[in-house]
Design a protein around this motif. Structure first.
Motif, short mmCIF file in Angstrom:
data_model
loop_
_atom_site.label_atom_id
_atom_site.label_comp_id
_atom_site.label_asym_id
_atom_site.label_seq_id
_atom_site.Cartn_x
_atom_site.Cartn_y
_atom_site.Cartn_z
N ALA A 116 0.85 -1.19 0.00
CA ALA A 116 0.00 0.00 0.00
C ALA A 116 0.89 1.24 0.00
O ALA A 116 1.95 1.26 0.61
CB ALA A 116 -0.90 -0.01 1.23
N ARG A 117 0.45 2.29 -0.70
CA ARG A 117 1.25 3.50 -0.76
C ARG A 117 0.39 4.70 -1.14
O ARG A 117 -0.71 4.56 -1.64
CB ARG A 117 2.39 3.35 -1.77
N GLN A 118 0.92 5.87 -0.84
CA GLN A 118 0.31 7.13 -1.24
C GLN A 118 1.07 7.64 -2.47
O GLN A 118 2.28 7.76 -2.45
CB GLN A 118 0.40 8.15 -0.11
N VAL A 119 0.33 7.94 -3.52
CA VAL A 119 0.94 8.34 -4.79
C VAL A 119 0.48 9.74 -5.16
O VAL A 119 -0.72 10.05 -5.10
CB VAL A 119 0.55 7.36 -5.92
N LYS A 120 1.42 10.58 -5.54
CA LYS A 120 1.06 11.91 -6.02
C LYS A 120 0.86 11.84 -7.52
O LYS A 120 1.76 11.49 -8.29
CB LYS A 120 2.17 12.92 -5.68
N MET A 121 -0.37 12.16 -7.95
CA MET A 121 -0.73 12.10 -9.36
C MET A 121 -0.90 13.52 -9.89
O MET A 121 -1.53 14.37 -9.26
CB MET A 121 -2.05 11.34 -9.54
N ARG A 179 -1.73 11.14 -13.87
CA ARG A 179 -0.59 10.22 -13.99
C ARG A 179 0.51 10.54 -13.00
O ARG A 179 0.66 11.66 -12.54
CB ARG A 179 -0.04 10.27 -15.41
N GLU A 180 1.27 9.48 -12.66
CA GLU A 180 2.45 9.66 -11.81
C GLU A 180 3.54 10.35 -12.61
O GLU A 180 3.57 10.30 -13.84
CB GLU A 180 2.96 8.31 -11.33
N GLU A 181 4.46 10.95 -11.87
CA GLU A 181 5.56 11.65 -12.53
C GLU A 181 6.46 10.67 -13.27
O GLU A 181 6.92 10.94 -14.38
CB GLU A 181 6.36 12.45 -11.50
N ALA A 182 6.71 9.51 -12.66
CA ALA A 182 7.55 8.51 -13.30
C ALA A 182 6.85 7.92 -14.52
O ALA A 182 5.64 7.67 -14.50
CB ALA A 182 7.89 7.39 -12.32
#
Length: 455
Positions: free
Chosen positions: A252-257, A284-287
């Protein structure tokens, strides 16, 4: 409605069922009450007497009791409840219900991916009120099976008319839902995954003025360039924090979109001059290898805040997958049914499809921040939560009922759950193992009390 006591819930959902005889309707309410009180158990184990068991089986085996009539009563109850909410999300998806017992193979079709499995395909639509984080109910459901002789003929699908394809289920669901909801339909936003990215379906939604959020599956052509290339030309309009749940080997993780958006007009895939106007949102994610959602929506987006709201609507789509778990294996356990004919199976499947919505609502009450601090007496009777407290806490009872989060975690711990991954989220299996153990404790308590009174 969903968090009321079992009898009140069953009467509200099925009390207006038109089964040709009011006695059948009363029997249906009794059956639904028993199945809701003893979720996951069979008719025999959930019923209170031999007469109740016999009555339930007479109802399930009665050819005059149509599964569609049972379902329609529940849909009408949901439509009535829907009028109380300003915005509704119609969360929809398709699943397969597979049966392994040998007698089912004669009356059911094959289910993907193998021709040796037997069962039904089911497309369901749940209504959810995002402003209150509340499940409203089941508003539409289609059930069908694939003919064994059609197995392996997928390559012929392009030759069939759209109305004869399985993909027509999306439009049919919207038509049925609109018919039941009437004016309330204007408050409904259909939320669908990539399978619904079908030109004919998008065209239908636009023509009818129906609202939607659909994740794009196809890189459709625009007047200049294509849909999936569009983010490279758009400036970022803000960001959104996405909570990615633990699944399988994924933590589980927190993702900045990062969010960008633009009005678009989709070109017809086969050269027609027709265009479909809507709004495109990229989240979308930065990566480059990270998550990326391409969303198509009917909603006007004029700011980053508007876009974040649409993205939050799509995030709720996972609830339909949780519903399938609650229905198939995690709560109602519909795949454990052992009826020997398709008609009998369908009657029980329909009843349990509504029980599963209630199961999901109860579980979400312990998960959602909006509900978890409310009284656990929305879920457990006073006897149940007090016995659960004694078993889990081993200390003096509190003066008032603890909250829903406590009930959710305590039931999970009774089912031998340990939060080893530090997610604070228990799975269906441990919750219902805890629930069954609690019911055994309650039954023992009541038996002991009745014996004391006799002595």
């Amino acid at each position: 409605m969903l968090l009321s006591d079992c009898y009140s819930w069953a009467k509200q959902v099925f009390g207006l069922a038109k089964l040709g005889d009011p006695r059948r309707t009363r029997r249906l309410v009794t059956l639904a009450t028993s199945l809701a009180q003893h979720t996951g158990l069979s008719i025999v184990k959930s019923s209170q007497s031999t007469a109740e068991v016999e009555g339930a089986y007479r109802l399930i085996r009665n050819p005059s009791v149509l599964p569609e009539a049972i379902a329609e009563a529940g849909f009408i109850a949901t439509a009535e409840e829907a009028t109380r909410h300003p915005v509704l999300l119609a969360l929809e998806d398709t699943t397969t219900i597979s049966f392994s017992h040998r007698t089912a193979s004669d009356t059911l079709g094959h289910t993907a991916p193998g021709r040796h499995t037997r069962g039904l395909l089911v497309h369901s639509v749940l209504l959810y009120a995002p402003d209150k984080a509340q499940m409203v109910g089941l508003i539409e459901q289609q059930r069908w099976s694939r003919d064994i002789v059609t197995y392996g003929k997928k390559h012929q699908r392009k030759k069939r008319p759209y109305e004869e394809k399985e993909s027509y289920k999306w439009q049919k669901a919207s038509e049925q839902m609109a018919s039941r909801l009437g004016d309330t339909q204007s408050r409904v936003i259909s939320v669908c995954d990539r399978e619904a990215d079908i030109w004919q379906y998008l065209d239908y939604k636009v023509r009818q003025g129906q609202r939607f959020v659909i994740r794009a599956a196809h890189d459709r052509c625009l007047e200049e360039g294509s849909l999936f290339d569009l983010p490279t030309t758009l400036s970022q309009a803000g960001s959104h924090t996405l909570s990615v749940l633990q699944k399988g080997g994924r933590a589980a993780r927190q993702v900045k979109m990062f969010i960008s958006y633009s009005p678009v007009e989709l070109k017809h895939p086969y050269g027609s001059e027709k265009r479909l106007p809507m709004t495109y949102i990229c989240c979308r994610e930065e990566a480059e290898s990270g998550a990326c959602w391409h969303l198509l929506t009917s909603e006007k987006v004029e700011s980053a805040a508007d876009a974040r709201v649409i993205v939050s609507y799509y995030e709720r789509r996972w609830l339909i997958e949780e519903y399938h778990k609650a229905w198939k294996s995690g709560g109602a356990r519909v795949e454990q049914l052992r009826m020997q004919t398709r008609d009998n199976l369908e009657r029980m499947i329909v009843v349990l499809s509504f029980v599963a919505v209630r199961v999901l609502a109860l579980r979400q009450g312990g998960l959602g921040e909006e509900k978890q601090n409310e009284s656990c007496e929305q879920v457990l009777s006073p006897i149940e939560w007090k016995l659960l407290w004694v078993k889990q806490e081993g200390k003096e009872l509190p003066k008032k009922a603890p909250n829903l989060k406590w009930a959710y975690l305590s039931l999970a711990k009774m089912g031998h759950w340990h939060d080893s991954k530090r997610t604070g989220r228990a799975g269906w299996i441990v919750i219902w193992e805890g629930w069954f153990k609690l019911q055994d404790i309650v039954e023992g308590y009541r038996l002991a009390k009745s014996l004391d009174q006799e002595i």
